[in-house]
Write a protein that holds these residues in place. Structure first.
Motif, mmCIF file in Angstrom:
data_model
loop_
_atom_site.group_PDB
_atom_site.id
_atom_site.type_symbol
_atom_site.label_atom_id
_atom_site.label_comp_id
_atom_site.label_asym_id
_atom_site.label_seq_id
_atom_site.Cartn_x
_atom_site.Cartn_y
_atom_site.Cartn_z
ATOM 1 N N MET A 1 0.831 -1.205 0.000
ATOM 2 C CA MET A 1 0.000 0.000 0.000
ATOM 3 C C MET A 1 0.871 1.263 0.000
ATOM 4 O O MET A 1 0.587 2.239 -0.688
ATOM 5 C CB MET A 1 -0.905 -0.019 1.236
ATOM 6 C CG MET A 1 -2.085 0.921 1.157
ATOM 7 S SD MET A 1 -3.189 0.540 -0.213
ATOM 8 C CE MET A 1 -3.271 2.091 -1.055
ATOM 9 N N THR A 2 1.951 1.232 0.781
ATOM 10 C CA THR A 2 2.845 2.395 0.809
ATOM 11 C C THR A 2 3.626 2.511 -0.499
ATOM 12 O O THR A 2 3.986 3.624 -0.910
ATOM 13 C CB THR A 2 3.818 2.330 2.000
ATOM 14 O OG1 THR A 2 4.441 1.047 2.024
ATOM 15 C CG2 THR A 2 3.079 2.547 3.301
ATOM 16 N N LEU A 3 3.896 1.393 -1.151
ATOM 17 C CA LEU A 3 4.526 1.437 -2.477
ATOM 18 C C LEU A 3 3.614 2.169 -3.459
ATOM 19 O O LEU A 3 4.055 3.042 -4.222
ATOM 20 C CB LEU A 3 4.814 0.015 -2.981
ATOM 21 C CG LEU A 3 5.482 -0.087 -4.350
ATOM 22 C CD1 LEU A 3 6.941 0.322 -4.267
ATOM 23 C CD2 LEU A 3 5.366 -1.499 -4.910
ATOM 24 N N THR A 4 2.333 1.844 -3.433
ATOM 25 C CA THR A 4 1.352 2.505 -4.300
ATOM 26 C C THR A 4 1.265 3.996 -3.985
ATOM 27 O O THR A 4 1.207 4.833 -4.892
ATOM 28 C CB THR A 4 -0.039 1.864 -4.108
ATOM 29 O OG1 THR A 4 0.083 0.450 -4.190
ATOM 30 C CG2 THR A 4 -1.017 2.338 -5.159
ATOM 31 N N ASP A 5 1.270 4.321 -2.697
ATOM 32 C CA ASP A 5 1.235 5.722 -2.286
ATOM 33 C C ASP A 5 2.468 6.465 -2.810
ATOM 34 O O ASP A 5 2.370 7.587 -3.324
ATOM 35 C CB ASP A 5 1.177 5.792 -0.760
ATOM 36 C CG ASP A 5 1.079 7.217 -0.239
ATOM 37 O OD1 ASP A 5 0.306 8.005 -0.826
ATOM 38 O OD2 ASP A 5 1.751 7.544 0.747
ATOM 39 N N GLY A 6 3.639 5.830 -2.689
ATOM 40 C CA GLY A 6 4.873 6.437 -3.178
ATOM 41 C C GLY A 6 4.861 6.661 -4.678
ATOM 42 O O GLY A 6 5.351 7.696 -5.168
ATOM 43 N N ILE A 7 4.301 5.720 -5.413
ATOM 44 C CA ILE A 7 4.202 5.885 -6.872
ATOM 45 C C ILE A 7 3.352 7.098 -7.215
ATOM 46 O O ILE A 7 3.672 7.881 -8.110
ATOM 47 C CB ILE A 7 3.624 4.610 -7.524
ATOM 48 C CG1 ILE A 7 4.639 3.463 -7.417
ATOM 49 C CG2 ILE A 7 3.266 4.855 -8.996
ATOM 50 C CD1 ILE A 7 4.104 2.113 -7.851
#
Length: 440
Positions: A1-7
């Motif tokens: 989820m944080t990877l998606t947020d970072g993207i």
């Protein structure tokens, strides 16, 4: 989820360059004000997300909140794909902010409650590893992939996230708060990797089961002793130790955002344009993103060895010096010098990215969670993240306007001054929180 947020965060910088040009895929080029709103409205959404998830996390539990996090983010990517004007992006970025704000409330608490003390700092810092990695991926993908292709790919990540967390039990602290002791025991055994077998085939296994029961009972008494089942009152907030904690958290958040740790990396391409480098600004953004990931990995490796305090102070001082260097370079260097030594601006930006990620970026959530008393940790985290989101909005709104109206050097001098202020105040008053029990 944080990877998606970072993207989603990394997507902004090169996409704003596209949307502010004549090649805008859905209309006229965005104005400076419109671009600043596209950048900053995520902060307003994050503020709303902090408050919503702060209210829900102790009512619905950590697990349900983890599921809900994915929904606004998925809608953001759908709106990005279907956008016909800038209003779609305002709404989409606001929803992405709700998801992002929820991440900053739910995930640090969830990770802190399931992690062993010896690795809690490293596991909590992994949140920023994925955000930073996502930012780098977002920089790269938005620079080289079609505007309409990227949302079709990234929307798969929240779906994978939902499937991945189905098997995770609720945290034992929340279950004890709800007086569901048997479920709390199973959850504790799961996250501690302890045997819960009722029938032991050997004396060794029987001794292991007894030790596990004693360990859980000790944990249960520590948690209940922290007062988490008692009603929260104003007195829990308005006492000297707690007010000191909130004062330190406010300084941490102020320095984190007004130092430019978020805004600088959201407008990286624009900063390289201001530095008049001949290098491709989008390529530079990707390199800076990689440097940021390297810095966060360093934090993960060092935070449980060196402690939180020394990493944060080193990071804050180094970031201030790096930003001071960028300001002086912009003020003193001639355009000819900048074009002949184009590597220098990239080197300084990479230094700022690495040194800020070692402490200022990576450790904010770890320190906030560990500073707050157990009884008010959920509500206190929500208040802290609401303040954090407000400052995200302010920093993302003012940075492009400051750079445009007052120049890059003035903006960097301000950011460096905030870093030096934080270094002095936190150096005097911030305690070390490494190894602190999460039951108190």
């Amino acid at each position: 989820m944080t990877l998606t947020d970072g993207i989603g965060i990394g997507w902004l910088s090169p996409t704003l360059t596209l949307l502010s040009s004549e090649n805008n895929p859905f209309g006229d080029a965005l104005t400076v004000v419109q671009a600043s709103w596209v950048g900053s409205v995520i902060g307003l959404g994050s503020l709303v997300g902090d408050l919503i998830f702060g209210l829900l996390i102790d009512r619905l539990g950590r697990k349900i909140c983890l599921f809900v996090l994915a929904i606004p983010n998925m809608i953001f990517w759908i709106l990005t794909y279907t956008a016909k004007d800038v209003i779609y992006l305002y709404i989409g970025r606001f929803l992405a902010g709700i998801s992002s704000g929820g991440c900053y409330v739910v995930l640090p608490i969830f990770v802190a409650e399931i992690a062993d003390n010896s690795v809690r700092g490293a596991l909590s810092s992994l949140t920023m590893v994925y955000i930073s990695t996502g930012m780098m991926i977002g920089f790269a993908c938005a620079s080289y992939l079609s505007y309409y292709l990227l949302p079709c790919i990234i929307i798969c990540l929240p779906v994978i996230y939902i499937l991945a967390i189905i098997g995770l039990p609720e945290t034992p602290q929340y279950l004890l708060r709800r007086e569901r002791d048997e479920q709390a025991k199973k959850s504790y055994y799961f996250y501690k990797n302890l045997s819960s077998s009722s029938s032991a085939s050997s004396d060794k296994e029987s001794a292991g089961n007894d030790a596990a029961k004693i360990e859980f009972e000790t944990f249960r008494l520590q948690v209940l002793g922290g007062g988490i089942t008692q009603k929260i009152t104003l007195r829990d907030f308005f006492n000297l130790p707690t007010m000191k904690v909130f004062g330190l958290i406010f300084v941490l958040i102020t320095c984190n955002q007004l130092s430019g740790s978020f805004a600088i990396f959201s407008y990286t391409s624009h900063i390289f344009n201001e530095l008049e480098t001949q290098l491709n600004p989008n390529n530079c953004s990707i390199i800076v993103g990689a440097a940021q990931v390297l810095g966060v990995f360093c934090a993960v490796g060092l935070v449980d060895r060196l402690g939180r305090r020394i990493l944060l102070l080193t990071s804050m001082l180094g970031m201030g010096l790096g930003e001071l260097g960028i300001a002086i370079l912009k003020d003193i260097a001639s355009p000819e010098f900048l074009s002949q030594n184009e590597w220098l601006s990239l080197l300084l930006m990479c230094f700022v990215a690495i040194i800020s990620s070692v402490g200022v970026v990576a450790l904010l959530f770890v320190i906030i969670i560990e500073l707050l008393p157990a009884k008010i940790r959920s509500f206190g985290t929500s208040l802290s993240m609401a303040t954090f989101s407000s400052f995200i909005f302010v920093s993302l709104k003012i940075y492009p306007i400051m750079i445009y109206d007052y120049g890059l050097s003035v903006t960097m001098y301000m950011s460096a001054g905030v870093c030096f202020f934080g270094f002095i105040v936190l150096g005097l008053f911030l305690p070390e929180t490494k190894g602190k029990l999460m039951t108190h």
